[in-house]
Write an enzyme that holds these catalytic residues in place. Sequence first.
Site, PDB file in Angstrom:
ATOM      1  N   ASP A  26      -8.776 -11.518  -5.666  1.00 10.38           N
ATOM      2  CA  ASP A  26      -9.319 -10.365  -4.990  1.00 10.38           C
ATOM      3  C   ASP A  26     -10.330  -9.701  -5.543  1.00 10.38           C
ATOM      4  OD1 ASP A  26      -7.236 -10.510  -2.651  1.00 10.38           O
ATOM      5  OD2 ASP A  26      -5.701  -9.869  -4.326  1.00 10.38           O
ATOM      6  N   GLY A 133      -7.093  -3.723  -0.277  1.00  8.89           N
ATOM      7  CA  GLY A 133      -7.473  -2.770  -1.076  1.00  8.89           C
ATOM      8  C   GLY A 133      -6.622  -2.363  -2.284  1.00  8.89           C
ATOM      9  N   ASP A 166      -1.761 -12.924   3.292  1.00 13.52           N
ATOM     10  CA  ASP A 166      -1.921 -12.207   2.133  1.00 13.52           C
ATOM     11  C   ASP A 166      -1.310 -11.089   2.134  1.00 13.52           C
ATOM     12  OD1 ASP A 166      -2.685 -11.198  -0.252  1.00 13.52           O
ATOM     13  OD2 ASP A 166      -4.718 -11.471  -0.128  1.00 13.52           O
ATOM     14  N   GLY A 167      -0.305 -10.516   1.557  1.00 13.53           N
ATOM     15  CA  GLY A 167       0.079  -9.118   1.374  1.00 13.53           C
ATOM     16  C   GLY A 167       1.434  -8.974   1.709  1.00 13.53           C
ATOM     17  N   GLY A 188       1.326 -12.171  -4.974  1.00  7.97           N
ATOM     18  CA  GLY A 188       1.026 -11.211  -6.297  1.00  7.97           C
ATOM     19  C   GLY A 188       1.952 -10.808  -6.793  1.00  7.97           C
TER      20      GLY A 188
END
Length: 205
Positions: A26, A133, A166-167, A188
Amino acid sequence: MLSADFLHLEKDVELVNRYADFFHLDIMDGVFVPNISYGFPVVEAIASRAEKPMDAHLMIVRPEKYVERFAATGVRMLSAHLETMEEPRRVMDLIRSFGVRAGIAFNPDMPVEKVFPYLRYCDFVLVMSVFAGFGGQKFIEDTYGRIRTLKAEILRLGAEVKIEVDGGVSPSNARALAEAGADILVAGSAVFKAQDPAGVICSMK
């Protein structure tokens, strides 16, 4: 890798080498997104030990400015945000010109239909299931429907495009994401903050 232990990064690199399929990097600039992550020294350090392909997610303005340099690090997948590209097709063509798979990313508040015009020019689409972010955000439930809509259009076009998510991805939603049409899952915090990171990866697979 945003959630990795940067004081002991080699340990987490070896974890990915042994159990996962690729390194997701990222890259945040503090302009497009409010946070700053890491730059080329860290990417190059990971590359020096990586035995799996690297996938760089550019959350930056003017992504075309850095395509060649990321390609030089050995990145095999490179995505840029639709929100940051004036000419998405040109950026995708540039990425592909270096032999790298080109991806378009977009945030949860952007209608999924906005990416439809570019599906013939990219290799994958990165559906953000949190806002770009920051790591550790809660998964947005609308993501399943967005993936299904995107998958239907890819199939209608007969396009060779993968869907990456993603997330907030974890063992609790990995199966449902795959069933909705996701091909690549990025995790992650669910991995690196777990007591048994290897076990989490294996359970998701």
